[in-house]
Scaffold this active site. Structure first.
Site, PDB file in Angstrom:
ATOM      1  N   THR A  41     100.795  30.321 -54.039  1.00 29.27           N
ATOM      2  CA  THR A  41     100.755  29.395 -55.167  1.00 29.27           C
ATOM      3  C   THR A  41      99.287  29.073 -55.453  1.00 29.27           C
ATOM      4  OG1 THR A  41     100.959  27.456 -53.759  1.00 29.27           O
ATOM      5  CG2 THR A  41     103.009  28.403 -54.613  1.00 29.27           C
ATOM      6  N   VAL A  43      97.495  26.394 -56.290  1.00 25.19           N
ATOM      7  CA  VAL A  43      96.883  25.218 -55.666  1.00 25.19           C
ATOM      8  C   VAL A  43      96.736  25.432 -54.165  1.00 25.19           C
ATOM      9  CG1 VAL A  43      97.176  22.752 -55.178  1.00 25.19           C
ATOM     10  CG2 VAL A  43      97.626  23.632 -57.472  1.00 25.19           C
ATOM     11  N   CYS A  44      97.782  25.924 -53.514  1.00 25.13           N
ATOM     12  CA  CYS A  44      97.723  26.147 -52.064  1.00 25.13           C
ATOM     13  C   CYS A  44      96.623  27.140 -51.715  1.00 25.13           C
ATOM     14  CB  CYS A  44      99.061  26.655 -51.545  1.00 25.13           C
ATOM     15  SG  CYS A  44     100.416  25.494 -51.755  1.00 25.13           S
ATOM     16  N   THR A  45      96.501  28.186 -52.488  1.00 27.86           N
ATOM     17  CA  THR A  45      95.494  29.212 -52.231  1.00 27.86           C
ATOM     18  C   THR A  45      94.086  28.635 -52.310  1.00 27.86           C
ATOM     19  OG1 THR A  45      96.978  30.930 -53.030  1.00 27.86           O
ATOM     20  CG2 THR A  45      94.622  31.453 -53.011  1.00 27.86           C
ATOM     21  N   LEU A  48      93.426  26.307 -49.230  1.00 31.55           N
ATOM     22  CA  LEU A  48      93.142  27.043 -48.002  1.00 31.55           C
ATOM     23  C   LEU A  48      91.757  27.694 -48.051  1.00 31.55           C
ATOM     24  CD1 LEU A  48      96.616  28.638 -47.300  1.00 31.55           C
ATOM     25  CD2 LEU A  48      95.506  26.849 -45.980  1.00 31.55           C
TER      26      LEU A  48
END
Length: 151
Positions: A41, A43-45, A48
């Site tokens: 996703t 935002v998650c990428t 991280l």
């Protein structure tokens, strides 16, 4: 339910660095466990990737980082390669595979209001800070639809 000051669960997990027992992996360090609803996703990428850039600052403070997503390790490893495209050649912390959401249930990280395409609750975004004595010192839980700013 894990309360502030309680010993954090010593769960076993499959991760991108192999199988771990949380307390042994943590050793005598502080730990930050943070969860994401799914791999790949946007935002998650970016979150991280930002943590890769901040990793040296956490290391200076004797703090280990570990992420969690409800996808399998094989998908996590592909995701790590994608994330490295934003931040460099290394991926310095593990990602937990919680495909059956067992850990998400144990840590009460499911969001009944946010559902996946199958109508199942998404894993909420959570942050847990655990001290070297394995006690929880901070817990933040918020909807999967809310991103974080690691600055």
């Amino acid at each position: 339910m894990v309360m502030l000051g309680d010993v954090f669960p010593n769960f076993s997990a499959k991760t991108t660095i192999g199988d771990i027992k949380f307390h042994e992996w943590l050793g005598d360090s502080w730990g930050i466990l943070f969860s994401h609803p799914a791999d790949f996703t946007p935002v998650c990428t970016t979150e991280l990737a930002k943590l890769i850039n901040l990793h040296p600052e956490f290391t200076k403070r004797n703090t280990k980082i570990i992420a969690l997503s409800c996808d399998p390790v094989a998908k996590h490893l592909k995701w790590c390669n994608d994330i490295k495209g934003y931040s460099g050649d290394t991926f310095p912390y593990p990602i937990i595979a919680d495909e059956d959401k067992e850990l998400a249930v144990e840590l009460q990280m499911l969001d009944a209001d946010e559902k996946d395409s199958n109508g199942l609750p998404l894993t909420a975004r959570a942050v847990f800070i655990v001290d070297p004595n394995k006690k929880m010192r901070l817990s933040i839980l918020y909807p999967a639809t809310t991103g974080r700013n690691f600055e």
